[in-house]
Design a protein around this motif. Structure first.
Motif, PDB file in Angstrom:
ATOM      1  N   GLY A  37      12.583  35.871  34.561  1.00 28.99           N
ATOM      2  CA  GLY A  37      12.704  35.377  35.936  1.00 28.99           C
ATOM      3  C   GLY A  37      13.978  34.626  36.211  1.00 28.99           C
ATOM      4  O   GLY A  37      14.220  34.183  37.335  1.00 28.99           O
ATOM      5  N   ALA A  38      14.842  34.465  35.217  1.00 27.52           N
ATOM      6  CA  ALA A  38      16.088  33.745  35.454  1.00 27.52           C
ATOM      7  C   ALA A  38      17.073  34.625  36.210  1.00 27.52           C
ATOM      8  O   ALA A  38      17.098  35.844  36.041  1.00 27.52           O
ATOM      9  CB  ALA A  38      16.687  33.321  34.115  1.00 27.52           C
ATOM     10  N   GLU A  39      17.873  34.000  37.073  1.00 30.66           N
ATOM     11  CA  GLU A  39      18.931  34.781  37.731  1.00 30.66           C
ATOM     12  C   GLU A  39      20.264  34.600  36.998  1.00 30.66           C
ATOM     13  O   GLU A  39      21.168  35.408  37.130  1.00 30.66           O
ATOM     14  CB  GLU A  39      19.062  34.398  39.213  1.00 30.66           C
ATOM     15  N   VAL A  40      20.359  33.515  36.228  1.00 34.90           N
ATOM     16  CA  VAL A  40      21.552  33.269  35.406  1.00 34.90           C
ATOM     17  C   VAL A  40      21.069  32.924  34.003  1.00 34.90           C
ATOM     18  O   VAL A  40      20.075  32.213  33.850  1.00 34.90           O
ATOM     19  CB  VAL A  40      22.373  32.083  35.973  1.00 34.90           C
ATOM     20  N   VAL A  41      21.773  33.431  33.004  1.00 34.82           N
ATOM     21  CA  VAL A  41      21.466  33.041  31.627  1.00 34.82           C
ATOM     22  C   VAL A  41      22.735  32.484  30.986  1.00 34.82           C
ATOM     23  O   VAL A  41      23.789  33.115  31.022  1.00 34.82           O
ATOM     24  CB  VAL A  41      20.894  34.216  30.809  1.00 34.82           C
ATOM     25  N   ARG A  67      17.365  29.093  39.102  1.00 41.69           N
ATOM     26  CA  ARG A  67      16.606  29.730  38.029  1.00 41.69           C
ATOM     27  C   ARG A  67      17.572  30.160  36.923  1.00 41.69           C
ATOM     28  O   ARG A  67      18.225  31.180  37.037  1.00 41.69           O
ATOM     29  CB  ARG A  67      15.824  30.924  38.566  1.00 41.69           C
ATOM     30  N   VAL A  68      17.659  29.305  35.926  1.00 47.48           N
ATOM     31  CA  VAL A  68      18.620  29.563  34.852  1.00 47.48           C
ATOM     32  C   VAL A  68      17.914  29.519  33.495  1.00 47.48           C
ATOM     33  O   VAL A  68      17.103  28.630  33.238  1.00 47.48           O
ATOM     34  CB  VAL A  68      19.829  28.581  34.924  1.00 47.48           C
ATOM     35  N   GLY A  69      18.207  30.497  32.713  1.00 50.09           N
ATOM     36  CA  GLY A  69      17.644  30.568  31.355  1.00 50.09           C
ATOM     37  C   GLY A  69      18.723  30.293  30.328  1.00 50.09           C
ATOM     38  O   GLY A  69      19.902  30.160  30.648  1.00 50.09           O
ATOM     39  N   MET A  70      18.267  30.195  29.090  1.00 49.79           N
ATOM     40  CA  MET A  70      19.197  29.829  28.017  1.00 49.79           C
ATOM     41  C   MET A  70      18.953  30.725  26.807  1.00 49.79           C
ATOM     42  O   MET A  70      17.818  30.909  26.374  1.00 49.79           O
ATOM     43  CB  MET A  70      18.935  28.352  27.665  1.00 49.79           C
ATOM     44  N   LEU A  71      20.035  31.283  26.313  1.00 47.41           N
ATOM     45  CA  LEU A  71      19.964  32.090  25.092  1.00 47.41           C
ATOM     46  C   LEU A  71      20.905  31.469  24.076  1.00 47.41           C
ATOM     47  O   LEU A  71      22.112  31.392  24.309  1.00 47.41           O
ATOM     48  CB  LEU A  71      20.392  33.533  25.396  1.00 47.41           C
ATOM     49  N   ARG A  72      20.338  30.996  22.965  1.00 47.47           N
ATOM     50  CA  ARG A  72      21.193  30.420  21.923  1.00 47.47           C
ATOM     51  C   ARG A  72      21.278  31.397  20.755  1.00 47.47           C
ATOM     52  O   ARG A  72      20.252  31.837  20.225  1.00 47.47           O
ATOM     53  CB  ARG A  72      20.631  29.081  21.434  1.00 47.47           C
ATOM     54  N   LEU A  73      22.508  31.708  20.361  1.00 47.83           N
ATOM     55  CA  LEU A  73      22.730  32.619  19.239  1.00 47.83           C
ATOM     56  C   LEU A  73      22.673  31.806  17.952  1.00 47.83           C
ATOM     57  O   LEU A  73      23.597  31.059  17.653  1.00 47.83           O
ATOM     58  CB  LEU A  73      24.097  33.298  19.359  1.00 47.83           C
ATOM     59  N   GLU A  88      20.038  43.525  32.477  1.00 46.25           N
ATOM     60  CA  GLU A  88      19.388  44.319  33.531  1.00 46.25           C
ATOM     61  C   GLU A  88      18.787  43.429  34.611  1.00 46.25           C
ATOM     62  O   GLU A  88      18.553  43.870  35.723  1.00 46.25           O
ATOM     63  CB  GLU A  88      18.237  45.160  32.928  1.00 46.25           C
ATOM     64  N   GLN A  89      18.484  42.190  34.274  1.00 45.76           N
ATOM     65  CA  GLN A  89      17.699  41.353  35.190  1.00 45.76           C
ATOM     66  C   GLN A  89      18.470  40.175  35.779  1.00 45.76           C
ATOM     67  O   GLN A  89      18.001  39.579  36.735  1.00 45.76           O
ATOM     68  CB  GLN A  89      16.442  40.820  34.472  1.00 45.76           C
ATOM     69  N   VAL A  90      19.622  39.812  35.241  1.00 45.23           N
ATOM     70  CA  VAL A  90      20.265  38.584  35.713  1.00 45.23           C
ATOM     71  C   VAL A  90      21.493  38.876  36.574  1.00 45.23           C
ATOM     72  O   VAL A  90      22.082  39.952  36.492  1.00 45.23           O
ATOM     73  CB  VAL A  90      20.669  37.647  34.547  1.00 45.23           C
ATOM     74  N   ARG A  91      21.842  37.888  37.365  1.00 47.36           N
ATOM     75  CA  ARG A  91      23.019  37.976  38.214  1.00 47.36           C
ATOM     76  C   ARG A  91      24.292  37.798  37.380  1.00 47.36           C
ATOM     77  O   ARG A  91      25.318  38.400  37.675  1.00 47.36           O
ATOM     78  CB  ARG A  91      22.929  36.876  39.276  1.00 47.36           C
ATOM     79  N   ALA A  92      24.186  36.954  36.339  1.00 47.28           N
ATOM     80  CA  ALA A  92      25.374  36.692  35.528  1.00 47.28           C
ATOM     81  C   ALA A  92      25.001  36.014  34.217  1.00 47.28           C
ATOM     82  O   ALA A  92      23.982  35.335  34.112  1.00 47.28           O
ATOM     83  CB  ALA A  92      26.365  35.802  36.285  1.00 47.28           C
ATOM     84  N   PHE A  93      25.856  36.222  33.224  1.00 47.67           N
ATOM     85  CA  PHE A  93      25.849  35.413  32.005  1.00 47.67           C
ATOM     86  C   PHE A  93      26.928  34.355  32.143  1.00 47.67           C
ATOM     87  O   PHE A  93      28.039  34.646  32.617  1.00 47.67           O
ATOM     88  CB  PHE A  93      26.192  36.262  30.766  1.00 47.67           C
ATOM     89  N   VAL A  94      26.610  33.150  31.696  1.00 49.57           N
ATOM     90  CA  VAL A  94      27.616  32.100  31.610  1.00 49.57           C
ATOM     91  C   VAL A  94      27.792  31.791  30.117  1.00 49.57           C
ATOM     92  O   VAL A  94      26.809  31.524  29.424  1.00 49.57           O
ATOM     93  CB  VAL A  94      27.180  30.842  32.388  1.00 49.57           C
ATOM     94  N   GLY A 139      29.084  45.970  32.464  1.00 52.06           N
ATOM     95  CA  GLY A 139      29.246  46.148  33.907  1.00 52.06           C
ATOM     96  C   GLY A 139      27.956  46.004  34.704  1.00 52.06           C
ATOM     97  O   GLY A 139      27.978  46.011  35.929  1.00 52.06           O
ATOM     98  N   ARG A 140      26.816  45.891  34.019  1.00 55.79           N
ATOM     99  CA  ARG A 140      25.546  45.752  34.740  1.00 55.79           C
ATOM    100  C   ARG A 140      25.427  44.381  35.397  1.00 55.79           C
ATOM    101  O   ARG A 140      24.743  44.210  36.389  1.00 55.79           O
ATOM    102  CB  ARG A 140      24.361  45.968  33.794  1.00 55.79           C
ATOM    103  N   THR A 141      26.086  43.409  34.783  1.00 53.26           N
ATOM    104  CA  THR A 141      26.088  42.071  35.367  1.00 53.26           C
ATOM    105  C   THR A 141      27.395  41.385  34.997  1.00 53.26           C
ATOM    106  O   THR A 141      28.135  41.850  34.132  1.00 53.26           O
ATOM    107  CB  THR A 141      24.856  41.265  34.892  1.00 53.26           C
ATOM    108  N   LYS A 142      27.635  40.266  35.676  1.00 53.34           N
ATOM    109  CA  LYS A 142      28.881  39.556  35.455  1.00 53.34           C
ATOM    110  C   LYS A 142      28.809  38.692  34.196  1.00 53.34           C
ATOM    111  O   LYS A 142      27.760  38.156  33.878  1.00 53.34           O
ATOM    112  CB  LYS A 142      29.129  38.636  36.656  1.00 53.34           C
TER     113      LYS A 142
END
Lengths: 383, 260
Positions: A279-283, A307-313, A329-335, A354-357
């Protein structure tokens, strides 16, 4: 081996010290290194601790010698490691290639500082992430872990040893000055609660043993020097006997397997920490000390309704391509905040395809991001 | 097992070689075969347990020696054989670790490791094969090329002072230092046995023909001519200070056991 001095309990400890203790817990009994800020405390602690557990510490004349000695010690049948920072890591690159080609288990800790060149010796950076992936010459796959706390430096150093023994290659622990020099609570469990992996030994006699004939998992069992197997080990392209084989076919067979033994076991190797990605729009995708700062920015953004999610490598290499692709596929952008001018962000961008920014939030080193900088980037892409 | 002889009788050293790897890659007239022969005979004489003897080499023609010897053997990176050997020895002190490599590998790119291993007096044996030139890469000048000798990168004659390897090793703290040429096989074998049984850092420099590059460019066109030069010009002076054992272009070669 009887442990003369194994410590367990809760400690207030630096990341570098925790790393050294993780190595001891994992069964490391050999350390060769060369002093360099901000990794020297690992060597200092190992010089004190290894004799207490019947291990060996040696301060070599440079980093080239350090990793060469570590590889030699590993073939002597002992778990071995070294620790360094950017300039020393650069000097180790050739022997990382030897470790890959000869399938030698060992652990290399890189406590990153500001770079290029001598850069900022006492200040933090994350500029060696691509060097970790591609620094040695040729095609290969590597495993690199990125802890975000002294506790995780302890935990992941153990994991690095286990992965190196299981998959027979040098495993990298990519931390940074900020984490290495940070003091926090570190819990060291009793020895019998720690999972320790040892290299798989040959099940056949010396006459039948082929040192580079892999099992089903693509990893060959390993005979140490002095065990009567009379192995020949070379950095040249070799066949299953270990003998040089100067053909394109032998190269294809060997290099493909060296890469595949990591790539086909990605599910076992890759470890991620995810927070509210559905459900996040930004990760925000981050690692190491940058991930700690990112969490603050993510909480602030959430409190402002984004709505921001977090992915830690936690595992950086091999890169979690499939998961990044799914999220893209689901988010507006990765930061992607990182303390360099764009390294891991390039991988995120590649997987997003190219699927998201993908928005890099760079910091040139010498400190960590202010959470506000990351928050600003989140806000910009959120709308 | 044996493919090396024509009469089918076998060679007494066959069990110590990886016969299935023959023929070797070395040029005709090269001295490396002699060195391997002397090493194996010296090793047999030492009565060391063969399963505990490990050979480590670096890169170049001499670096290939490890691959032909039927012991645990490691062919490592250029210049790094000694630190690899150091790690191996320290991790498992039961092992007898022998480094066999070339003068370029051990004294140029690996020079720092050589002096530090000697300084630490780590218990390994180094056979430094000196043919005065970089062989495998095509005959370039090296740190042992004598003054005025010609190479593919010093066609007008070498202008740099060469290393005196025994002097360097002795000054750095080696426990055993000797120099022989491939023309003194019996003395060389004996010396190898002594070095293997010596506790501490031992080094033997072995002057070895390279007719393909060094000889061809310096009027010793065959291995035989180079061997004759060694035979006629070697002067045994055991026990002297190795500082007086420098090597001049086409001059006498001082050999002997200098430090024990």
């Amino acid at each position: 081996m009887t442990e003369r001095k194994y410590i367990a309990g809760e400690f207030f400890m630096s990341g570098d010290d925790a790393c050294a203790e993780g190595a001891i817990s994992a069964g490391c009994r050999f350390f060769a290194g060369y002093p360099i800020t901000p990794a020297s405390e690992i060597a200092e602690r190992m010089s004190e601790r290894l004799p207490e557990v019947a291990g060996t510490y040696i301060q070599m004349e440079d980093e080239l010698a350090s990793l060469a000695a570590v590889l030699g010690a590993s073939w002597g049948g002992v778990k071995a490691m070294t620790a360094t920072s950017g300039p020393g890591f650069s000097l180790m690159m050739e022997n990382i290639g030897l470790g890959i080609m000869t399938e030698t288990p060992c652990v290399i800790v890189d406590v990153q500082r500001g770079s290029p060149s001598t850069g900022l010796p006492t200040l933090t950076g994350q500029g060696d992430m691509m060097q970790a992936r591609w620094g040695s010459h040729g095609s290969y796959s590597i495993i690199a872990l990125s802890p975000d706390s002294p506790q995780e430096l302890y935990d992941l150093t153990i994991r690095a040893f286990n992965l190196s023994e299981k998959y027979r290659l040098p495993v990298l622990v990519m931390t940074e000055a900020a984490t290495g020099h940070m003091y926090e609570k570190v819990v060291i469990p009793p020895m019998n609660e720690i999972e320790v992996v040892h290299r798989r030994k040959p099940a056949v006699s010396a006459g039948e043993y082929l040192p580079f004939k892999p099992d089903a998992d693509l990893v060959p069992p390993m005979a140490n020097a002095g065990e009567g197997y009379r192995v020949h080990i070379t950095g040249l392209t070799h066949d299953e006997r270990g003998y040089p084989a100067m053909t394109a076919e032998a190269q294809d067979r060997l290099v493909r397997r060296l890469v595949d033994k990591i790539e086909r076991n990605r599910d076992d190797i890759i470890d991620l920490e995810e927070d509210r990605i559905d459900g996040a729009e930004v990760v925000v995708c981050s690692y190491g000390i940058s991930a700690r700062v990112s969490r603050i920015a993510v909480e602030q953004a959430r409190s402002e309704g984004i709505r921001v999610g977090m992915l830690r490598l936690i595992t950086v290499w091999p890169f979690p391509e499939d998961r990044i692709r799914d999220i893209s596929e689901q988010v507006r952008a990765f930061v992607v905040p990182e303390i360099n001018y764009g390294q891991i962000s390039l991988e995120v961008e590649r997987c997003a395809c190219g699927r998201t920014k993908t928005v890099l939030v760079p910091h040139m080193g010498g400190g960590v991001h202010s959470p506000g900088t990351i928050l600003e980037a989140i806000k910009q892409v959120a709308r | 097992m044996n493919k090396a002889t024509t009469n089918g009788a076998g060679h007494p050293l066959d069990p110590y070689l990886r016969a299935e790897r023959m023929p070797h890659i070395w040029c005709s007239g090269c001295g490396l075969g002699l060195v391997v022969n002397c090493f194996l005979r010296g090793l047999i004489q030492s009565r060391l347990a063969l399963d505990k003897v490990v050979v480590v080499s670096g890169i170049g023609c001499a670096g290939r020696a490890a691959g032909y010897i039927n012991l645990d053997s490691f062919h490592t990176t250029h210049g790094r054989a000694i630190p690899f050997a150091t790690g191996l020895k320290l991790s498992n002190p039961e092992l007898k670790v022998v480094v066999i490599s070339g003068d370029g590998d051990l004294t140029a790119i690996g020079g720092n490791h050589l002096i530090h291993a000697a300084r630490r007096n780590v218990d390994i044996t180094v056979l430094c094969i000196n043919n005065f030139i970089y062989g495998m890469t095509g005959g370039q000048v090296g740190p042992t090329t004598p003054l005025t000798a010609r190479t593919t990168t010093s066609v007008g004659g070498n202008i740099d002072q060469p290393f005196n390897i025994p002097y360097l090793a002795a000054a750095s703290g080696a426990a055993y230092v000797a120099r022989w040429t491939t023309a003194q096989v019996i003395r060389l074998q004996k010396s190898i046995t002594e070095a293997l049984l010596k506790n501490g850092f031992s080094l033997i420099e072995i002057i070895t023909p390279c007719p393909t590059y060094y000889g061809r460019m310096n009027k010793q066109r065959t291995g035989l001519e180079q061997m004759k030069y060694y035979r006629d010009n070697s002067i045994v002076k055991s026990g002297i200070d190795p500082k007086h054992a420098g090597i001049e272009f086409n001059g006498p070669i001082i050999v002997g056991r200098f430090v024990d």
